[in-house]
Design a protein around this motif. Structure first.
Motif, PDB file in Angstrom:
ATOM      1  N   GLN A  49       0.828  -1.208   0.000  1.00 55.09           N
ATOM      2  CA  GLN A  49       0.000   0.000   0.000  1.00 55.09           C
ATOM      3  C   GLN A  49       0.862   1.256   0.000  1.00 55.09           C
ATOM      4  O   GLN A  49       0.565   2.212  -0.719  1.00 55.09           O
ATOM      5  CB  GLN A  49      -0.922   0.017   1.218  1.00 55.09           C
ATOM      6  CG  GLN A  49      -2.103  -0.907   1.088  1.00 55.09           C
ATOM      7  CD  GLN A  49      -3.001  -0.782   2.292  1.00 55.09           C
ATOM      8  OE1 GLN A  49      -2.709  -1.320   3.350  1.00 55.09           O
ATOM      9  NE2 GLN A  49      -4.078  -0.068   2.136  1.00 55.09           N
ATOM     10  N   MET A 110      -9.380  -1.718   4.136  1.00 55.77           N
ATOM     11  CA  MET A 110      -8.061  -2.072   3.612  1.00 55.77           C
ATOM     12  C   MET A 110      -7.243  -2.833   4.659  1.00 55.77           C
ATOM     13  O   MET A 110      -6.539  -3.786   4.333  1.00 55.77           O
ATOM     14  CB  MET A 110      -7.310  -0.823   3.151  1.00 55.77           C
ATOM     15  CG  MET A 110      -7.950  -0.139   1.939  1.00 55.77           C
ATOM     16  SD  MET A 110      -8.146  -1.207   0.507  1.00 55.77           S
ATOM     17  CE  MET A 110      -6.453  -1.352  -0.008  1.00 55.77           C
ATOM     18  N   LEU A 113      -8.604  -6.384   4.717  1.00 58.67           N
ATOM     19  CA  LEU A 113      -8.131  -7.138   3.547  1.00 58.67           C
ATOM     20  C   LEU A 113      -6.668  -7.537   3.718  1.00 58.67           C
ATOM     21  O   LEU A 113      -6.273  -8.647   3.361  1.00 58.67           O
ATOM     22  CB  LEU A 113      -8.318  -6.307   2.279  1.00 58.67           C
ATOM     23  CG  LEU A 113      -9.768  -6.143   1.813  1.00 58.67           C
ATOM     24  CD1 LEU A 113      -9.859  -5.058   0.750  1.00 58.67           C
ATOM     25  CD2 LEU A 113     -10.317  -7.453   1.294  1.00 58.67           C
ATOM     26  N   LEU A 118      -4.908 -10.407   1.530  1.00 57.75           N
ATOM     27  CA  LEU A 118      -5.201  -9.839   0.210  1.00 57.75           C
ATOM     28  C   LEU A 118      -4.460  -8.516   0.093  1.00 57.75           C
ATOM     29  O   LEU A 118      -4.991  -7.450   0.354  1.00 57.75           O
ATOM     30  CB  LEU A 118      -6.713  -9.651   0.034  1.00 57.75           C
ATOM     31  CG  LEU A 118      -7.521 -10.934   0.186  1.00 57.75           C
ATOM     32  CD1 LEU A 118      -8.999 -10.627   0.215  1.00 57.75           C
ATOM     33  CD2 LEU A 118      -7.190 -11.899  -0.938  1.00 57.75           C
ATOM     34  N   LEU A 121      -4.051  -5.779  -4.575  1.00 61.48           N
ATOM     35  CA  LEU A 121      -5.385  -5.540  -5.120  1.00 61.48           C
ATOM     36  C   LEU A 121      -5.332  -4.974  -6.531  1.00 61.48           C
ATOM     37  O   LEU A 121      -4.476  -4.154  -6.857  1.00 61.48           O
ATOM     38  CB  LEU A 121      -6.149  -4.580  -4.213  1.00 61.48           C
ATOM     39  CG  LEU A 121      -6.340  -5.059  -2.766  1.00 61.48           C
ATOM     40  CD1 LEU A 121      -7.079  -4.000  -1.975  1.00 61.48           C
ATOM     41  CD2 LEU A 121      -7.076  -6.371  -2.728  1.00 61.48           C
ATOM     42  N   SER A 122      -6.282  -5.400  -7.325  1.00 67.03           N
ATOM     43  CA  SER A 122      -6.400  -4.905  -8.696  1.00 67.03           C
ATOM     44  C   SER A 122      -7.249  -3.630  -8.683  1.00 67.03           C
ATOM     45  O   SER A 122      -7.902  -3.320  -7.682  1.00 67.03           O
ATOM     46  CB  SER A 122      -7.064  -5.968  -9.567  1.00 67.03           C
ATOM     47  OG  SER A 122      -8.433  -6.107  -9.188  1.00 67.03           O
ATOM     48  N   ASP A 125     -10.689  -4.395  -7.611  1.00 67.30           N
ATOM     49  CA  ASP A 125     -10.812  -4.562  -6.168  1.00 67.30           C
ATOM     50  C   ASP A 125     -10.931  -3.202  -5.480  1.00 67.30           C
ATOM     51  O   ASP A 125     -11.740  -3.035  -4.573  1.00 67.30           O
ATOM     52  CB  ASP A 125      -9.612  -5.313  -5.591  1.00 67.30           C
ATOM     53  CG  ASP A 125      -9.518  -6.744  -6.078  1.00 67.30           C
ATOM     54  OD1 ASP A 125     -10.568  -7.354  -6.360  1.00 67.30           O
ATOM     55  OD2 ASP A 125      -8.390  -7.252  -6.191  1.00 67.30           O
ATOM     56  N   ASP A 126     -10.136  -2.241  -5.923  1.00 66.12           N
ATOM     57  CA  ASP A 126     -10.210  -0.900  -5.342  1.00 66.12           C
ATOM     58  C   ASP A 126     -11.584  -0.278  -5.569  1.00 66.12           C
ATOM     59  O   ASP A 126     -12.135   0.374  -4.681  1.00 66.12           O
ATOM     60  CB  ASP A 126      -9.126   0.004  -5.932  1.00 66.12           C
ATOM     61  CG  ASP A 126      -7.730  -0.365  -5.451  1.00 66.12           C
ATOM     62  OD1 ASP A 126      -7.603  -0.883  -4.325  1.00 66.12           O
ATOM     63  OD2 ASP A 126      -6.775  -0.131  -6.214  1.00 66.12           O
TER      64      ASP A 126
END
Length: 155
Positions: A49, A110, A113, A118, A121-122, A125-126
């Motif tokens: 992130q 977030m 996840l 996870l 993220l794609s 996903d966002d």
């Protein structure tokens, strides 16, 4: 379609190891390691992130033990950094408190996840996370994050 650079197998006895590819250096670095999977996934999620927030491309590899040997887990293709979701506010909902609460719900999801493992993220996903943030209240978001964290702890 861009191919993913091959991650080298870590040295030593099998344990959980997160590797990160540094495109500028053309090398892989160990980002986190532990005998337990959960702390490595958490560290990998936080680091991913942070790097994406800076606009960096992120390629990761998760190595771990399987049948006493090294095994490469969760090796997604390298993805371009996802643009931060643009908050959609209605004309009557422009207060600072509403924006802060939306940001808080996003952070809670977030984190959940990330605890579930996870971490990569794609853009789809966002978009889904943003849709949940906009539609759920604080209590519902916390409950979903709790479910994710609980599921992530069972690995």
């Amino acid at each position: 379609m861009e191919s993913r650079p091959d991650s080298p197998r870590p040295q030593g006895a099998p344990r959980w190891v997160a590797m990160v590819h540094r495109p500028a250096e053309g090398s892989w670095r160990t980002a986190a390691e532990s005998p337990h999977r959960s702390p490595v996934l958490y560290a990998l999620g936080e680091m991913t992130q942070t790097l994406r927030a800076r606009g960096d491309e992120v390629t990761v590899a998760l190595w771990g033990p399987q049948d006493g040997e090294w095994h490469l887990f969760d090796a997604p293709l390298k993805q371009a950094p996802a643009p931060p979701p643009a908050p959609e506010t209605s004309p009557g909902d422009t207060s600072t408190l509403a924006e802060r609460m939306t940001g808080r719900r996003h952070q809670v999801l977030m984190a959940g996840l990330g605890k579930a493992g996870l971490y990569d993220l794609s853009p789809e996903d966002d978009t889904t996370v943003q849709a949940l943030v906009e539609r759920l209240d604080e209590a519902a978001v916390r409950r979903v994050a709790h479910w994710l964290a609980t599921a992530g702890g069972r690995r």
